[in-house]
Design a protein around this motif. Structure first.
Motif, PDB file in Angstrom:
ATOM      1  N   ASP A 233      -9.570   1.931  18.122  1.00 13.99           N
ATOM      2  CA  ASP A 233     -10.742   2.647  17.478  1.00 13.99           C
ATOM      3  C   ASP A 233     -11.497   3.452  18.521  1.00 13.99           C
ATOM      4  O   ASP A 233     -11.006   3.418  19.644  1.00 13.99           O
ATOM      5  CB  ASP A 233     -11.443   1.324  16.639  1.00 13.99           C
ATOM      6  CG  ASP A 233     -10.589   0.947  15.328  1.00 13.99           C
ATOM      7  OD1 ASP A 233     -10.141   1.359  14.738  1.00 13.99           O
ATOM      8  OD2 ASP A 233     -10.817  -0.517  15.192  1.00 13.99           O
TER       9      ASP A 233
ATOM     10  N   ASN B 257      -6.326  -2.303  18.166  1.00  8.73           N
ATOM     11  CA  ASN B 257      -7.100  -3.100  16.795  1.00  8.73           C
ATOM     12  C   ASN B 257      -5.874  -3.704  15.805  1.00  8.73           C
ATOM     13  O   ASN B 257      -4.884  -4.011  16.483  1.00  8.73           O
ATOM     14  CB  ASN B 257      -7.568  -1.901  15.967  1.00  8.73           C
ATOM     15  CG  ASN B 257      -6.615  -1.038  15.119  1.00  8.73           C
ATOM     16  OD1 ASN B 257      -5.507  -1.176  15.295  1.00  8.73           O
ATOM     17  ND2 ASN B 257      -7.284   0.385  14.848  1.00  8.73           N
TER      18      ASN B 257
ATOM     19  N   ASP C 157      -7.391   4.322   6.520  1.00  9.35           N
ATOM     20  CA  ASP C 157      -6.651   3.239   7.084  1.00  9.35           C
ATOM     21  C   ASP C 157      -7.238   1.846   6.498  1.00  9.35           C
ATOM     22  O   ASP C 157      -6.562   0.755   6.972  1.00  9.35           O
ATOM     23  CB  ASP C 157      -6.682   3.135   8.564  1.00  9.35           C
ATOM     24  CG  ASP C 157      -6.038   4.521   9.115  1.00  9.35           C
ATOM     25  OD1 ASP C 157      -5.064   4.742   8.711  1.00  9.35           O
ATOM     26  OD2 ASP C 157      -6.643   4.855  10.123  1.00  9.35           O
TER      27      ASP C 157
ATOM     28  N   LEU D 258      -8.790  -6.316  12.025  1.00 13.63           N
ATOM     29  CA  LEU D 258      -9.699  -5.279  11.858  1.00 13.63           C
ATOM     30  C   LEU D 258      -9.535  -3.712  12.019  1.00 13.63           C
ATOM     31  O   LEU D 258      -8.908  -3.537  13.060  1.00 13.63           O
ATOM     32  CB  LEU D 258     -11.177  -5.854  12.119  1.00 13.63           C
ATOM     33  CG  LEU D 258     -12.344  -5.139  11.301  1.00 13.63           C
ATOM     34  CD1 LEU D 258     -12.338  -5.765  10.106  1.00 13.63           C
ATOM     35  CD2 LEU D 258     -13.528  -5.525  12.259  1.00 13.63           C
ATOM     36  N   ASN D 259      -9.696  -2.817  11.127  1.00 17.51           N
ATOM     37  CA  ASN D 259      -9.624  -1.555  11.484  1.00 17.51           C
ATOM     38  C   ASN D 259     -11.094  -0.934  10.989  1.00 17.51           C
ATOM     39  O   ASN D 259     -11.250  -0.995   9.639  1.00 17.51           O
ATOM     40  CB  ASN D 259      -8.354  -0.858  10.635  1.00 17.51           C
ATOM     41  CG  ASN D 259      -8.114   0.667  11.150  1.00 17.51           C
ATOM     42  OD1 ASN D 259      -9.026   1.288  11.155  1.00 17.51           O
ATOM     43  ND2 ASN D 259      -6.925   0.795  11.468  1.00 17.51           N
ATOM     44  N   GLU D 260     -11.582  -0.371  11.818  1.00 16.87           N
ATOM     45  CA  GLU D 260     -12.985  -0.005  11.555  1.00 16.87           C
ATOM     46  C   GLU D 260     -13.208   1.640  11.066  1.00 16.87           C
ATOM     47  O   GLU D 260     -14.060   2.088  10.737  1.00 16.87           O
ATOM     48  CB  GLU D 260     -14.058  -0.226  12.659  1.00 16.87           C
ATOM     49  CG  GLU D 260     -13.596   0.441  13.885  1.00 16.87           C
ATOM     50  CD  GLU D 260     -14.521   0.052  15.084  1.00 16.87           C
ATOM     51  OE1 GLU D 260     -15.044   0.876  15.871  1.00 16.87           O
ATOM     52  OE2 GLU D 260     -14.999  -1.064  15.150  1.00 16.87           O
ATOM     53  N   ASN D 261     -12.248   2.191  11.081  1.00 17.42           N
ATOM     54  CA  ASN D 261     -12.071   3.786  10.573  1.00 17.42           C
ATOM     55  C   ASN D 261     -12.919   4.177   9.356  1.00 17.42           C
ATOM     56  O   ASN D 261     -13.938   4.642   9.310  1.00 17.42           O
ATOM     57  CB  ASN D 261     -10.742   4.021  10.480  1.00 17.42           C
ATOM     58  CG  ASN D 261     -10.588   5.743  10.736  1.00 17.42           C
ATOM     59  OD1 ASN D 261     -11.579   6.173  11.101  1.00 17.42           O
ATOM     60  ND2 ASN D 261      -9.464   6.295  10.180  1.00 17.42           N
TER      61      ASN D 261
ATOM     62  N   GLN E  67      -4.991  -1.097   5.518  1.00 13.94           N
ATOM     63  CA  GLN E  67      -4.237  -2.192   6.438  1.00 13.94           C
ATOM     64  C   GLN E  67      -5.243  -3.077   7.111  1.00 13.94           C
ATOM     65  O   GLN E  67      -4.692  -3.865   7.934  1.00 13.94           O
ATOM     66  CB  GLN E  67      -3.714  -1.245   7.685  1.00 13.94           C
ATOM     67  CG  GLN E  67      -2.481  -0.344   6.958  1.00 13.94           C
ATOM     68  CD  GLN E  67      -1.598  -0.076   8.059  1.00 13.94           C
ATOM     69  OE1 GLN E  67      -0.745  -0.697   8.742  1.00 13.94           O
ATOM     70  NE2 GLN E  67      -1.578   1.213   8.380  1.00 13.94           N
ATOM     71  N   SER E  68      -6.326  -2.953   6.967  1.00 13.98           N
ATOM     72  CA  SER E  68      -7.437  -3.735   7.559  1.00 13.98           C
ATOM     73  C   SER E  68      -7.631  -5.058   7.273  1.00 13.98           C
ATOM     74  O   SER E  68      -8.013  -5.282   5.884  1.00 13.98           O
ATOM     75  CB  SER E  68      -8.938  -3.054   7.553  1.00 13.98           C
ATOM     76  OG  SER E  68      -9.694  -3.731   8.304  1.00 13.98           O
TER      77      SER E  68
ATOM     78  N   ASN F  97      -4.087  -2.928  13.593  1.00 13.68           N
ATOM     79  CA  ASN F  97      -2.912  -2.081  13.220  1.00 13.68           C
ATOM     80  C   ASN F  97      -2.007  -1.061  14.080  1.00 13.68           C
ATOM     81  O   ASN F  97      -1.517  -0.173  13.773  1.00 13.68           O
ATOM     82  CB  ASN F  97      -3.500  -1.175  11.885  1.00 13.68           C
ATOM     83  CG  ASN F  97      -4.258  -1.948  11.074  1.00 13.68           C
ATOM     84  OD1 ASN F  97      -5.419  -1.555  10.839  1.00 13.68           O
ATOM     85  ND2 ASN F  97      -3.957  -2.863  10.512  1.00 13.68           N
TER      86      ASN F  97
ATOM     87  N   HIS G 206      -5.498   5.749  14.806  1.00 14.19           N
ATOM     88  CA  HIS G 206      -6.112   4.305  14.240  1.00 14.19           C
ATOM     89  C   HIS G 206      -5.000   3.310  13.956  1.00 14.19           C
ATOM     90  O   HIS G 206      -5.071   2.004  13.789  1.00 14.19           O
ATOM     91  CB  HIS G 206      -7.226   4.484  13.216  1.00 14.19           C
ATOM     92  CG  HIS G 206      -8.603   5.068  13.404  1.00 14.19           C
ATOM     93  ND1 HIS G 206      -9.453   3.951  13.740  1.00 14.19           N
ATOM     94  CD2 HIS G 206      -8.921   6.092  13.385  1.00 14.19           C
ATOM     95  CE1 HIS G 206     -10.676   4.846  14.043  1.00 14.19           C
ATOM     96  NE2 HIS G 206     -10.322   6.115  13.543  1.00 14.19           N
ATOM     97  N   VAL G 207      -3.872   3.875  13.779  1.00 19.07           N
ATOM     98  CA  VAL G 207      -2.651   2.865  13.096  1.00 19.07           C
ATOM     99  C   VAL G 207      -1.459   3.454  13.788  1.00 19.07           C
ATOM    100  O   VAL G 207      -1.235   4.796  13.773  1.00 19.07           O
ATOM    101  CB  VAL G 207      -2.498   3.282  11.570  1.00 19.07           C
ATOM    102  CG1 VAL G 207      -1.237   2.751  10.909  1.00 19.07           C
ATOM    103  CG2 VAL G 207      -3.771   2.657  10.691  1.00 19.07           C
TER     104      VAL G 207
ATOM    105  N   ARG H 134     -16.686   3.013   9.530  1.00 18.02           N
ATOM    106  CA  ARG H 134     -17.715   4.154  10.209  1.00 18.02           C
ATOM    107  C   ARG H 134     -17.700   5.275   9.305  1.00 18.02           C
ATOM    108  O   ARG H 134     -19.012   5.786   9.365  1.00 18.02           O
ATOM    109  CB  ARG H 134     -16.896   4.122  11.647  1.00 18.02           C
ATOM    110  CG  ARG H 134     -17.509   5.461  12.457  1.00 18.02           C
ATOM    111  CD  ARG H 134     -17.078   5.882  13.602  1.00 18.02           C
ATOM    112  NE  ARG H 134     -16.499   4.655  14.522  1.00 18.02           N
ATOM    113  CZ  ARG H 134     -17.450   3.805  15.221  1.00 18.02           C
ATOM    114  NH1 ARG H 134     -18.411   4.219  15.310  1.00 18.02           N
ATOM    115  NH2 ARG H 134     -17.088   2.591  15.766  1.00 18.02           N
ATOM    116  N   GLU H 135     -16.640   5.849   8.776  1.00 20.37           N
ATOM    117  CA  GLU H 135     -17.069   7.235   8.211  1.00 20.37           C
ATOM    118  C   GLU H 135     -17.762   7.135   7.049  1.00 20.37           C
ATOM    119  O   GLU H 135     -18.432   8.186   6.425  1.00 20.37           O
ATOM    120  CB  GLU H 135     -15.475   7.866   8.125  1.00 20.37           C
ATOM    121  CG  GLU H 135     -14.466   7.949   9.214  1.00 20.37           C
ATOM    122  CD  GLU H 135     -15.030   8.716  10.316  1.00 20.37           C
ATOM    123  OE1 GLU H 135     -16.508   9.259  10.358  1.00 20.37           O
ATOM    124  OE2 GLU H 135     -14.326   9.121  11.462  1.00 20.37           O
TER     125      GLU H 135
ATOM    126  N   GLU I  72     -21.324   7.179   8.550  1.00 19.10           N
ATOM    127  CA  GLU I  72     -21.533   8.607   9.078  1.00 19.10           C
ATOM    128  C   GLU I  72     -21.497   9.646   8.162  1.00 19.10           C
ATOM    129  O   GLU I  72     -22.389  10.538   7.993  1.00 19.10           O
ATOM    130  CB  GLU I  72     -20.558   8.693  10.473  1.00 19.10           C
ATOM    131  CG  GLU I  72     -21.056   9.916  10.982  1.00 19.10           C
ATOM    132  CD  GLU I  72     -19.921  10.091  12.187  1.00 19.10           C
ATOM    133  OE1 GLU I  72     -19.347   9.364  12.595  1.00 19.10           O
ATOM    134  OE2 GLU I  72     -19.706  11.549  12.479  1.00 19.10           O
TER     135      GLU I  72
END
Lengths: 459, 420
Positions: free
Chosen positions: B345, B339, A190, A211-214, A193-194, B341, B286-287, A217-218, A221
């Protein structure tokens, strides 16, 4: 008072458990310093560095010399590829297409997925560059993408071909950046789109984008530091801010990476204690990649994961530490890290030998190889791998598939392996013909029983 | 009497082992200790990927909820709970439960269960561990020991009552290609994808395989092999029957519906199931969590499948629900605020469903912590007021009847909510 009792209880349990664990570990540890007999070295190499030995492989390695054979496998470009494989791959039309070409030619997801999965099995079974195929599977899984997530269906082919495959024995930093900038990863996690707080907002839609933190984070991690690698929620958010504007041009038709300055959060950031000053633009994300790619936690996390695949489920920390040291000394040179592992006592030890359960892909490919199978169409084999619990390119979670043995030991899974063994040896798998002489007597319903045996499930 | 029972059990078990025992005998055998007292059964459902609890059990009475989610909040119900009989339910609004909470509209099939007090909901519940990693959080929830990575077995395995003599080889069964962490451990537990496929196709080959696995050098494969062939013997008799769900229950198409249908079949066949597990993935939204309206888009579609499957299971089980409790969980909740989008999250607390004939349902349990900035966990997520082990611990103690849950949730003393 009560809290104290609970605490004491926890402590007692912890101590009790760790005393037991340390005794068990010491015993396991010794196994990693006991060397396997000389005649098991070639089987060990073939089991771990290939998708299983074919009849005659051991003899061939002996003729070349084990050391030279390993050296060749680490330099796949020096091994002439099997012409049979090239011919078979040619029939899978979409494997060489770009995403935009797929869209233009009206390819459907089903076909793309089928070509990819069949291609993976054909390579696993036929390729002369076996270690290259094993590593391709390893690194694709490490940087996993789920083919069924929207536009990713037209991105995964290019991703594996152009991002993963050329870099599995290169520098980790290059591999990492190639994944970070791939439309496939940008879409899957994602990030495309952030956007930062000052990004222009779309008109005529309620709400705002941000913001999109996906991915942030991954990245930390799963791709680099590991979950215990020493980062905080704040670091996740800061990383995500750095990657704002890393997006995709034309995502619905394959897409290409583009940095969109207008949506980038250009303020100051502090990531893992490092100040990233305002105004860095696209380089903010690159700085994050620099920091994580050279971080000791990453060196350790990657080394341990490789050792888990190639050596044992619980690889000794002595080995992992040495691999991690090589990683740090060579700026993440993955070939050097592999070499440290392959030169180690631990790789050639009793603790490693036949200690790992095969994954479904490994089981199916090794069974076909063991019987010198002739694969006309790998479609049924693809379905078999899925039935055993590992649908290829279709692991939804970014974790990828587990490589731990215990993941693949269960009642239903074992029965499915037994049935596959009987089907394969009985020549009942459509599209695959096996060497009848190898499969014992013709019409024997128990032919292939060896492939379903406990021994064959391990490598 | 007891000698005779033991004799019956031993000789019959020999037959069970090779798969020749008739079904009635197996039933008699496993019911021998108390034909009047039927086995209590616990079914656990895991929603993998962190379901957005705030859009599943909607706090429509909380103003902050609508402020935090300008584009993905589920609209307030148009009819409140007391007047539900006389007006049609708006398909795009929350379904009111108690004037404050409501169900996502896709969960309409579960509303009758709530009304009949067979469905309880626990809100602001979850794991106290702060991790926002899917993998770690699932691992902690399944091991039942948040924060402890060294735990080797799962809470469901530890919650199996100590076997009095021989027990059913399918007392713990999971639907799916791998045995979930929650079920791993010292007690036998099997994973299966389909009841019909759970066999070796050729009898002679089966015999030889069984021998090979009995002799296996690898202790794990030896033990799993033994469990496998015992379970094969047990399930043989029900493989031949085509299963027809009762009361016209219709399971949705897909893996989750298939899983619950087969769990129902296993329970109703009286083969000795005590614990069952199924999972359903795809909750990591997430979206664009919602489509053009609340009843459209990925979350709505997934919840539809989820709700229909649970409702079908309840309908199919009929009176047998008296013996069954179904409990659902997901590794953590999602951010209270949407979030950038139209998604959410990784967050903290979530909701759990507890469904069954003996459940004190029709109520949302737990203490609501509020959604104002200062009430949020780390300023961003729903705070946790109930530990998931309080819910599971109560079910293990009061439903399964385990005298002490200390061994199931070591280091934790569950506080029961009075769910059963």
């Amino acid at each position: 008072m009560r809290n104290r009792v609970v605490l004491a209880l926890c402590l007692a349990m912890f101590l009790g458990e760790s005393a037991f664990a340390s005794k068990k570990n010491a015993e396991q540890g010794r196994q990693f310093f006991k060397q396997i007999p000389k005649d098991q070295r070639i089987p060990q190499a073939l089991n771990r560095l290939t998708f299983g030995p074919r009849p005659g492989d051991a003899r061939q390695v002996k003729a070349i010399g084990l050391k030279k054979w390993i050296d060749l496998q680490l330099h796949p470009e020096r091994i002439p590829e099997n012409p049979l494989l090239d011919a078979k791959l040619k029939t899978l039309d979409t494997l060489n297409m770009s995403g935009s070409e797929m869209v233009r030619k009206g390819m459907v997801r089903k076909l793309v997925a089928r070509d990819l999965a069949e291609g993976k099995l054909l390579r696993a079974i036929y390729s002369n560059r076996q270690l290259d195929q094993v590593l391709d599977d390893f690194w694709f899984n490490h940087f996993n993408i789920f083919l069924d997530k929207g536009a990713d269906r037209f991105m995964v082919t290019e991703y594996e071909r152009g991002v993963i495959r050329p870099r599995v024995l290169g520098k980790f930093r290059d591999l990492l950046e190639a994944t970070a900038k791939s439309p496939a990863m940008l879409f899957y996690l994602d990030n495309w789109q952030s956007v930062g707080p000052n990004a222009p907002q779309p008109r005529g839609r309620k709400g705002s984008r941000g913001l999109n933190e996906n991915y942030g984070r991954e990245l930390l991690e799963l791709h680099t530091l590991g979950v215990d690698g020493g980062y905080t929620q704040q670091d996740v958010t800061e990383a995500a801010r750095c990657f704002t504007g890393w997006t995709i041009d034309q995502p619905q038709s394959g897409g290409t990476f583009v940095f969109n300055k207008r949506v980038h959060d250009d303020g100051d950031k502090v990531f893992l204690g490092v100040k990233i000053p305002a105004g860095g633009g696209e380089s903010d994300g690159e700085k994050v990649l620099d920091i994580v790619a050279r971080h000791p936690s990453t060196a350790h996390f990657i080394s341990r994961k490789l050792a888990m695949r190639f050596v044992a489920d619980n690889p000794p920390s002595s080995l992992v530490d040495r691999m991690a040291q090589t990683f740090l000394n060579t700026d993440g040179d993955l070939r050097e890290v592999m070499l440290t592992m392959l030169k180690s006592k631990e790789f050639w030890s009793e603790g490693a030998y036949r200690s790992k359960m095969k994954s479904p892909l490994e089981m199916v490919a090794s069974a076909v190889r063991a019987l010198n199978g002739d694969v006309d169409s790998a479609f049924s084999l693809v379905n078999q791998v899925a039935q055993l619990g590992q649908p290829l390119y279709r692991k939804q979670e970014p974790t990828g598939y587990s490589n731990a043995s215990q993941e693949w030991v269960n009642a239903g899974g074992l029965l499915a392996r037994m049935n596959f063994a009987l089907h394969l040896a009985g020549n009942h798998v459509p599209g695959v013909k096996v060497d009848a002489a190898k499969a014992a007597k013709p019409d024997d319903p128990t032919a292939g029983i060896g492939l379903g045996s406990p021994e064959f499930q391990k490598h | 009497m007891s000698t005779r029972r033991i004799f019956l059990r031993n000789s019959a078990l020999a037959m069970v082992g090779v798969g020749t025992a008739p079904l009635w005998l197996k039933r008699a055998l496993y019911a021998a200790d108390g034909p009047l007292q039927r086995q209590k059964i616990l079914v656990a459902i895991f929603q993998r990927g962190a379901a957005d609890g705030l859009n599943v059990v909607v706090p429509h009475g909380e103003k902050a909820y609508y402020n935090l989610r300008p584009t993905i909040a589920i609209p307030r119900p148009t009819v409140d709970a007391d007047k539900r009989q006389d007006a049609a339910i708006d398909p795009d609004a929350a379904i009111d439960l108690d004037g404050f909470f409501g169900l996502h509209p896709s969960l309409a099939p579960l509303k009758p269960l709530f009304d009949r007090q067979q469905l309880a909901i626990v809100d602001a519940v979850g794991s106290p561990d702060p991790t926002r990693s899917h993998f770690d959080a699932q691992d902690y929830m399944e091991s039942g020991t948040p924060g402890l990575k060294a735990t080797g077995d799962g809470w469901m395995n530890r919650a199996l009552p100590k076997a009095q003599g021989k027990v059913s080889p399918v007392r713990a069964v999971s639907l799916g290609p791998v045995l979930p962490r929650a079920m791993r451990g010292a007690q036998p537990a099997i994973a299966l994808q389909s009841i019909d496929g759970f066999q070796v196709r050729n009898a002679e080959a089966a015999r030889q395989f069984q021998q090979m696995y009995t002799d296996a050098r690898d202790p794990v494969l030896r033990a799993t092999g033994r469990e496998t062939f015992e379970a094969v013997g047990m399930l043989q008799s029900i493989q031949k029957q085509a299963y027809k769900p009762a009361a016209g229950a219709e399971y949705p198409r897909g893996r989750f519906g298939d899983s619950l249908r087969q769990i129902a079949q296993l329970i109703k066949s009286d083969v000795g199931v005590e614990m069952a597990f199924a999972d359903i993935g795809g909750w990591d939204h997430h979206v664009n969590e919602l489509g053009a309206s609340a009843s459209q888009g990925p979350l709505a579609n997934l919840l539809r499948e989820y709700g229909q499957a649970l409702a079908a299971f309840w309908q199919d089980m009929g009176d047998r629900m008296q013996d069954v409790v179904v409990v659902t969980m997901s590794e953590f909740g999602r951010t209270a605020q949407e979030n950038g989008n139209r998604g959410t999250d990784h967050g903290h607390a979530n909701s759990m469903f507890v469904m069954g004939g003996g459940v004190k349902g029709g109520k949302v349990y737990g203490q609501w912590p509020g959604l104002e900035k200062e009430q949020l966990y780390e300023g961003r997520d729903l705070a946790l007021t109930t530990d998931f082990r309080d819910v599971l611990g109560e079910l293990v103690a009061r439903h399964i009847g385990m005298p002490s849950v200390k061994g199931v949730f070591p280091g934790y003393d569950p506080k029961f909510l009075g769910l059963v």
